[in-house]
Design a protein around this motif. Sequence first.
Motif, PDB file in Angstrom:
ATOM      1  N   ARG A 145       0.834  -1.203   0.000  1.00 35.33           N
ATOM      2  CA  ARG A 145       0.000   0.000   0.000  1.00 35.33           C
ATOM      3  C   ARG A 145       0.869   1.254   0.000  1.00 35.33           C
ATOM      4  NH1 ARG A 145      -2.499  -3.012   4.176  1.00 35.33           N
ATOM      5  NH2 ARG A 145      -2.033  -1.432   5.769  1.00 35.33           N
ATOM      6  N   LYS A 146       1.940   1.215   0.797  1.00 36.19           N
ATOM      7  CA  LYS A 146       2.822   2.376   0.859  1.00 36.19           C
ATOM      8  C   LYS A 146       3.517   2.617  -0.483  1.00 36.19           C
ATOM      9  CE  LYS A 146       7.065   4.111   2.974  1.00 36.19           C
ATOM     10  NZ  LYS A 146       8.191   3.834   3.899  1.00 36.19           N
ATOM     11  N   LYS A 147       4.013   1.566  -1.105  1.00 37.85           N
ATOM     12  CA  LYS A 147       4.734   1.718  -2.370  1.00 37.85           C
ATOM     13  C   LYS A 147       3.811   2.229  -3.470  1.00 37.85           C
ATOM     14  CE  LYS A 147       7.471  -1.592  -3.626  1.00 37.85           C
ATOM     15  NZ  LYS A 147       7.956  -2.977  -3.909  1.00 37.85           N
ATOM     16  N   LEU A 148       2.570   1.791  -3.470  1.00 37.43           N
ATOM     17  CA  LEU A 148       1.640   2.254  -4.499  1.00 37.43           C
ATOM     18  C   LEU A 148       1.431   3.762  -4.392  1.00 37.43           C
ATOM     19  CD1 LEU A 148      -1.466   0.543  -5.895  1.00 37.43           C
ATOM     20  CD2 LEU A 148      -1.724   2.864  -5.061  1.00 37.43           C
ATOM     21  N   VAL A 149       1.157   4.235  -3.175  1.00 42.07           N
ATOM     22  CA  VAL A 149       0.960   5.675  -2.983  1.00 42.07           C
ATOM     23  C   VAL A 149       2.251   6.426  -3.262  1.00 42.07           C
ATOM     24  CG1 VAL A 149       0.353   7.467  -1.310  1.00 42.07           C
ATOM     25  CG2 VAL A 149      -0.903   5.303  -1.326  1.00 42.07           C
ATOM     26  N   ASN A 150       3.367   5.898  -2.807  1.00 39.92           N
ATOM     27  CA  ASN A 150       4.653   6.577  -2.965  1.00 39.92           C
ATOM     28  C   ASN A 150       5.032   6.757  -4.445  1.00 39.92           C
ATOM     29  OD1 ASN A 150       7.110   7.626  -1.545  1.00 39.92           O
ATOM     30  ND2 ASN A 150       8.084   5.991  -2.734  1.00 39.92           N
ATOM     31  N   ASP A 151       4.724   5.736  -5.283  1.00 39.30           N
ATOM     32  CA  ASP A 151       5.078   5.815  -6.705  1.00 39.30           C
ATOM     33  C   ASP A 151       4.102   6.676  -7.497  1.00 39.30           C
ATOM     34  OD1 ASP A 151       7.250   4.252  -6.244  1.00 39.30           O
ATOM     35  OD2 ASP A 151       6.489   2.451  -7.222  1.00 39.30           O
ATOM     36  N   TRP A 152       2.812   6.589  -7.170  1.00 34.68           N
ATOM     37  CA  TRP A 152       1.809   7.239  -8.000  1.00 34.68           C
ATOM     38  C   TRP A 152       1.393   8.618  -7.491  1.00 34.68           C
ATOM     39  CZ3 TRP A 152       0.411   5.833 -12.776  1.00 34.68           C
ATOM     40  CH2 TRP A 152       0.821   4.584 -13.215  1.00 34.68           C
ATOM     41  N   LEU A 153       1.715   8.967  -6.266  1.00 38.49           N
ATOM     42  CA  LEU A 153       1.397  10.299  -5.768  1.00 38.49           C
ATOM     43  C   LEU A 153       2.093  11.394  -6.584  1.00 38.49           C
ATOM     44  CD1 LEU A 153       0.027  12.122  -3.709  1.00 38.49           C
ATOM     45  CD2 LEU A 153       1.909  11.649  -2.113  1.00 38.49           C
ATOM     46  N   PRO A 154       3.375  11.230  -6.937  1.00 39.72           N
ATOM     47  CA  PRO A 154       4.007  12.261  -7.778  1.00 39.72           C
ATOM     48  C   PRO A 154       3.348  12.412  -9.148  1.00 39.72           C
ATOM     49  CG  PRO A 154       5.679  10.890  -6.727  1.00 39.72           C
ATOM     50  CD  PRO A 154       4.365  10.221  -6.496  1.00 39.72           C
ATOM     51  N   VAL A 155       2.864  11.314  -9.729  1.00 39.76           N
ATOM     52  CA  VAL A 155       2.167  11.399 -11.012  1.00 39.76           C
ATOM     53  C   VAL A 155       0.881  12.194 -10.848  1.00 39.76           C
ATOM     54  CG1 VAL A 155       1.101  10.077 -12.873  1.00 39.76           C
ATOM     55  CG2 VAL A 155       3.146   9.191 -11.735  1.00 39.76           C
ATOM     56  N   LEU A 156       0.163  11.924  -9.759  1.00 39.22           N
ATOM     57  CA  LEU A 156      -1.065  12.670  -9.477  1.00 39.22           C
ATOM     58  C   LEU A 156      -0.773  14.168  -9.343  1.00 39.22           C
ATOM     59  CD1 LEU A 156      -4.064  12.814  -8.661  1.00 39.22           C
ATOM     60  CD2 LEU A 156      -3.369  12.238  -6.341  1.00 39.22           C
ATOM     61  N   ILE A 157       0.308  14.498  -8.668  1.00 45.55           N
ATOM     62  CA  ILE A 157       0.653  15.910  -8.458  1.00 45.55           C
ATOM     63  C   ILE A 157       0.995  16.589  -9.783  1.00 45.55           C
ATOM     64  CG2 ILE A 157       2.346  17.447  -7.387  1.00 45.55           C
ATOM     65  CD1 ILE A 157       2.497  15.443  -5.050  1.00 45.55           C
ATOM     66  N   VAL A 158       1.742  15.906 -10.638  1.00 48.02           N
ATOM     67  CA  VAL A 158       2.079  16.469 -11.949  1.00 48.02           C
ATOM     68  C   VAL A 158       0.819  16.681 -12.791  1.00 48.02           C
ATOM     69  CG1 VAL A 158       3.239  15.988 -14.140  1.00 48.02           C
ATOM     70  CG2 VAL A 158       4.419  15.563 -11.988  1.00 48.02           C
ATOM     71  N   CYS A 159      -0.066  15.725 -12.733  1.00 54.03           N
ATOM     72  CA  CYS A 159      -1.317  15.856 -13.497  1.00 54.03           C
ATOM     73  C   CYS A 159      -2.141  17.031 -12.969  1.00 54.03           C
ATOM     74  CB  CYS A 159      -2.130  14.580 -13.415  1.00 54.03           C
ATOM     75  SG  CYS A 159      -1.424  13.199 -14.332  1.00 54.03           S
ATOM     76  N   LYS A 160      -2.141  17.220 -11.670  1.00 48.10           N
ATOM     77  CA  LYS A 160      -2.901  18.331 -11.101  1.00 48.10           C
ATOM     78  C   LYS A 160      -2.322  19.665 -11.560  1.00 48.10           C
ATOM     79  CE  LYS A 160      -4.563  20.257  -6.745  1.00 48.10           C
ATOM     80  NZ  LYS A 160      -4.725  20.063  -5.305  1.00 48.10           N
ATOM     81  N   ASP A 161      -1.006  19.756 -11.622  1.00 51.58           N
ATOM     82  CA  ASP A 161      -0.366  21.000 -12.043  1.00 51.58           C
ATOM     83  C   ASP A 161      -0.613  21.297 -13.518  1.00 51.58           C
ATOM     84  OD1 ASP A 161       0.614  21.373  -9.522  1.00 51.58           O
ATOM     85  OD2 ASP A 161       2.579  20.470  -9.957  1.00 51.58           O
ATOM     86  N   ASN A 162      -0.930  20.258 -14.310  1.00 52.27           N
ATOM     87  CA  ASN A 162      -1.095  20.441 -15.746  1.00 52.27           C
ATOM     88  C   ASN A 162      -2.545  20.291 -16.190  1.00 52.27           C
ATOM     89  OD1 ASN A 162       1.756  20.497 -17.265  1.00 52.27           O
ATOM     90  ND2 ASN A 162       1.907  19.202 -15.432  1.00 52.27           N
ATOM     91  N   THR A 163      -3.471  20.394 -15.251  1.00 48.96           N
ATOM     92  CA  THR A 163      -4.894  20.263 -15.576  1.00 48.96           C
ATOM     93  C   THR A 163      -5.587  21.576 -15.289  1.00 48.96           C
ATOM     94  OG1 THR A 163      -4.779  17.931 -14.962  1.00 48.96           O
ATOM     95  CG2 THR A 163      -6.968  18.885 -15.154  1.00 48.96           C
ATOM     96  N   SER A 164      -6.649  21.876 -16.042  1.00 47.33           N
ATOM     97  CA  SER A 164      -7.389  23.124 -15.864  1.00 47.33           C
ATOM     98  C   SER A 164      -7.978  23.202 -14.466  1.00 47.33           C
ATOM     99  CB  SER A 164      -8.508  23.219 -16.892  1.00 47.33           C
ATOM    100  OG  SER A 164      -9.379  22.112 -16.771  1.00 47.33           O
ATOM    101  N   PRO A 165      -8.182  24.421 -13.957  1.00 46.57           N
ATOM    102  CA  PRO A 165      -8.688  24.579 -12.595  1.00 46.57           C
ATOM    103  C   PRO A 165     -10.077  23.967 -12.421  1.00 46.57           C
ATOM    104  CG  PRO A 165      -7.818  26.645 -13.449  1.00 46.57           C
ATOM    105  CD  PRO A 165      -7.881  25.703 -14.598  1.00 46.57           C
ATOM    106  N   LEU A 166     -10.421  23.742 -11.175  1.00 48.35           N
ATOM    107  CA  LEU A 166     -11.728  23.194 -10.853  1.00 48.35           C
ATOM    108  C   LEU A 166     -12.837  24.169 -11.200  1.00 48.35           C
ATOM    109  CD1 LEU A 166     -11.101  21.667  -7.325  1.00 48.35           C
ATOM    110  CD2 LEU A 166     -11.594  20.416  -9.410  1.00 48.35           C
ATOM    111  N   THR A 167     -13.989  23.621 -11.541  1.00 41.01           N
ATOM    112  CA  THR A 167     -15.204  24.425 -11.700  1.00 41.01           C
ATOM    113  C   THR A 167     -16.180  24.006 -10.617  1.00 41.01           C
ATOM    114  OG1 THR A 167     -16.145  22.812 -13.229  1.00 41.01           O
ATOM    115  CG2 THR A 167     -14.845  24.606 -14.186  1.00 41.01           C
TER     116      THR A 167
END
Length: 499
Positions: free
Chosen positions: A412-434
């Motif tokens: 569980r820890k490794k899954l979050v640790n590996d994919w959390l940075p991908v989530l953060i990058v996607c958030k930075d490159n996605t349009s703001p919330l509506t």
Amino acid sequence: MKNPESLSQSSNHPNPNSLPTDKMVTGAGAATSKKRQRAVHAANLTASSSTRSSSSIVLDKPGPNPIHKPHDPSLPLFNDVASADVILRLTVDPTLSDLTSDHSPDDVVLYLHAACLRRCKYFAALLSDRWQPRNQDGRDDVVLAAPYRISLEVPPAPGAIEARISLLRLLYSDDDDFASTINTAAAAIELLPVALELLFEDCVRRCVQFLEAVPWTEEEESRILALVPLLSEDESKDLLARVSGTNNSSEEMLYGLITSVIHNPNMAYVKAFVAKLLREFSARDSAERVLERAFQSTFKVVKESMEDYTRPGVRGDHNETEAIQRLNLHTAMTNGRHLLWLVERMVELRVADAAVKAWSEQPSFTADLQRAFRDDAWRNIVPGLPGVLLRCTAKLSSAIASGTILVAAQVRKKLVNDWLPVLIVCKDNTSPLTPNNRPLYLDLEDTFLKIISTLPMLDAKELLQQCLIFSTRNFDDCPHLVMAFNTWFRRAARPPQGI
């Protein structure tokens, strides 16, 4: 079967197949086939000088079966009283009858002809010269008592007598008439055990040939399988080929279906059909192995495509390099969709344990995704790629958070640790919330925080600090993050618990 001379004699039957075809078995005993050695419910056949005292049904109208073609004048008539030299009584075996029944089935008496009966090996042996008295002058020609009386005991099963009458009619027919009688699977199934019992080889061959060529119902298939042990290997091989697979034939078939639907466009309806097959597949272990196999091969293509995109080995023309990069992204996108469908099926069937472990051991792959999503090239080529991969992550993470998939804390820890940075990058490159739109990555944030809450305190502290990016300008927009930190601080304030 019993001998034709006495109901009491029953031992040491000679074998008709051990003699020439023109000299069948004679003497006391049951006529059996050494070639087949079939364990069937044999009829009890006896000769008697007097008829039974029980009531009888006499078929006193001679002639062929109405469904047959016109009678061949060169053959005797079936059940012809005037010309018959054999009287055959069909009677229910009293030892097998239902003792609780007050009704005793009537016997059936048939007037038959030895010349026709000899087409059947059982009757040929029974009527052979060694069973008959000789002429007084010592000649070898057979003298049959006029008429020769035989009693054939029949099991008390529904249709047993009718099946034997139908088979006896076939002894008066040529090969073309077999098609008129054996014209359905049910008819063939009824006649086959009787033909095996009386060693009527032509009828056995025709029944097997017909059954091999026509469809069966599930009930008919069960009855045929029950008859297969009574057939020779050569007779049964074509029937068994229809119902017997190899050790992994089901898995190969299922894998072929999955491969077909995920690698062909416009297969939405077929995907839905295969998904239904997977849900209803009886062998869950087989379905799990097939899905894992498809998952691993598809995941490998996605990873290799992203690796080639982020670290291209092409040197030369810029346009050629760009074309290859576009191809890599399209390949990753196409197989990413297939991967999502497979993950959905695995989660649905609760067989995604291996997929979760594989997804949690991808530091290199997630690093490639971060590099790819930090530039803008993918936006105009495969704008949906981040969403597809995050949906795979969300499906697996939600299954973990809900307890559908149980994996170790380290996984569980490794899954979050590996994919959390991908989530953060996607958030930075996605349009703001509506106001009316809650993007996929917010749901994934919530799921990651739930998984973090299941980890030991030190591991949770490390990962929570990376989740600060989940916060927004409005404190009320990130209640999931507030709850996660409050939970951690509440637990941290608790005094250490001794064991």
